[in-house]
Scaffold this motif. Structure first.
Motif, PDB file in Angstrom:
ATOM      1  N   GLY A  16      -4.148  -0.719  39.141  1.00  0.00           N
ATOM      2  CA  GLY A  16      -5.041   0.031  38.258  1.00  0.00           C
ATOM      3  C   GLY A  16      -6.403  -0.622  38.131  1.00  0.00           C
ATOM      4  N   GLY A  17      -6.425  -1.947  38.029  1.00  0.00           N
ATOM      5  CA  GLY A  17      -7.700  -2.659  37.967  1.00  0.00           C
ATOM      6  C   GLY A  17      -8.475  -2.562  39.259  1.00  0.00           C
ATOM      7  N   TRP A  18      -7.764  -2.653  40.366  1.00  0.00           N
ATOM      8  CA  TRP A  18      -8.417  -2.556  41.677  1.00  0.00           C
ATOM      9  C   TRP A  18      -9.036  -1.173  41.853  1.00  0.00           C
ATOM     10  N   VAL A  19      -8.312  -0.134  41.454  1.00  0.00           N
ATOM     11  CA  VAL A  19      -8.838   1.234  41.565  1.00  0.00           C
ATOM     12  C   VAL A  19     -10.070   1.394  40.679  1.00  0.00           C
ATOM     13  N   ASP A  20     -10.028   0.829  39.469  1.00  0.00           N
ATOM     14  CA  ASP A  20     -11.197   0.915  38.588  1.00  0.00           C
ATOM     15  C   ASP A  20     -12.421   0.242  39.206  1.00  0.00           C
ATOM     16  N   VAL A  21     -12.244  -0.931  39.798  1.00  0.00           N
ATOM     17  CA  VAL A  21     -13.372  -1.625  40.437  1.00  0.00           C
ATOM     18  C   VAL A  21     -13.899  -0.810  41.610  1.00  0.00           C
ATOM     19  N   PHE A  22     -12.993  -0.285  42.433  1.00  0.00           N
ATOM     20  CA  PHE A  22     -13.406   0.503  43.596  1.00  0.00           C
ATOM     21  C   PHE A  22     -14.184   1.749  43.176  1.00  0.00           C
ATOM     22  N   VAL A  23     -13.659   2.475  42.193  1.00  0.00           N
ATOM     23  CA  VAL A  23     -14.329   3.702  41.741  1.00  0.00           C
ATOM     24  C   VAL A  23     -15.659   3.360  41.065  1.00  0.00           C
ATOM     25  N   TRP A  24     -15.706   2.254  40.311  1.00  0.00           N
ATOM     26  CA  TRP A  24     -16.961   1.849  39.668  1.00  0.00           C
ATOM     27  C   TRP A  24     -18.029   1.542  40.716  1.00  0.00           C
ATOM     28  N   GLN A  25     -17.657   0.788  41.745  1.00  0.00           N
ATOM     29  CA  GLN A  25     -18.635   0.426  42.770  1.00  0.00           C
ATOM     30  C   GLN A  25     -19.028   1.624  43.635  1.00  0.00           C
ATOM     31  N   THR A  26     -18.117   2.560  43.825  1.00  0.00           N
ATOM     32  CA  THR A  26     -18.398   3.705  44.690  1.00  0.00           C
ATOM     33  C   THR A  26     -19.116   4.833  43.944  1.00  0.00           C
ATOM     34  N   TYR A  27     -18.624   5.182  42.741  1.00  0.00           N
ATOM     35  CA  TYR A  27     -19.120   6.368  42.039  1.00  0.00           C
ATOM     36  C   TYR A  27     -19.834   6.067  40.721  1.00  0.00           C
ATOM     37  N   GLY A  28     -19.748   4.833  40.233  1.00  0.00           N
ATOM     38  CA  GLY A  28     -20.420   4.489  38.985  1.00  0.00           C
ATOM     39  C   GLY A  28     -19.717   4.998  37.745  1.00  0.00           C
ATOM     40  N   CYS A  29     -18.410   5.230  37.826  1.00  0.00           N
ATOM     41  CA  CYS A  29     -17.628   5.657  36.664  1.00  0.00           C
ATOM     42  C   CYS A  29     -16.267   4.973  36.723  1.00  0.00           C
ATOM     43  N   TYR A  30     -15.471   5.172  35.690  1.00  0.00           N
ATOM     44  CA  TYR A  30     -14.153   4.559  35.631  1.00  0.00           C
ATOM     45  C   TYR A  30     -13.080   5.601  35.947  1.00  0.00           C
TER      46      TYR A  30
END
Length: 104
Positions: A40-54
Motif C-alpha cells: 500500500g505504501g509503495w503504491v501511494d509513492v508510485f501514484v504520488w510521483q506519477t500523478y501527484g495524488c494519493y
C-alpha cells in the motif's frame, strides 16, 4: 455458520502419534499484514510521483483539493474533487452490494 479453516493434510502412518506428526504449515499473519502495508505504501509513492495524488489517502487528496481551490486553480481542484467523488461512489456501491448480499 462460522467458517472454519481446513483441517491440516497430514497423512498419519503406522506408529505415528499425533504428537510426533509434523505441524501443519500456517502462514504467519504478521508477514501478510506487513506485506500488504508495504505494498500500500509503495503504491501511494508510485501514484504520488506519477500523478501527484494519493491512491489510498483521501485526507491528503482533500487537503490538496482545498489547496488548489483556495489558490483558484479550478482544473486541479476539479481533478481532486472527481478523485474523492469516485472513491466515495465506489465505497457506496460496495455497501449497496454488500447489504443486498446479506439479505439473501
Amino acid at each position: 455458520a462460522a467458517l472454519r479453516p481446513p483441517a491440516p493434510r497430514v497423512r498419519m502412518t503406522a506408529g505415528m502419534t499425533a504428537a510426533s506428526a509434523p505441524a501443519a504449515v500456517v502462514p504467519n499473519p504478521a508477514s501478510l499484514v506487513t506485506g500488504l502495508a508495504f505494498t500500500g505504501g509503495w503504491v501511494d509513492v508510485f501514484v504520488w510521483q506519477t500523478y501527484g495524488c494519493y491512491a489510498n489517502m483521501m485526507t491528503g487528496n482533500l487537503l490538496r483539493c482545498l489547496e488548489c481551490l483556495t489558490a483558484l486553480r479550478w482544473v486541479d481542484g476539479a481533478f481532486f474533487t472527481a478523485l474523492i467523488a469516485s472513491y466515495v461512489g465506489g465505497f457506496g456501491a460496495f455497501r449497496v452490494v454488500d447489504l443486498s448480499r446479506r439479505r439473501r
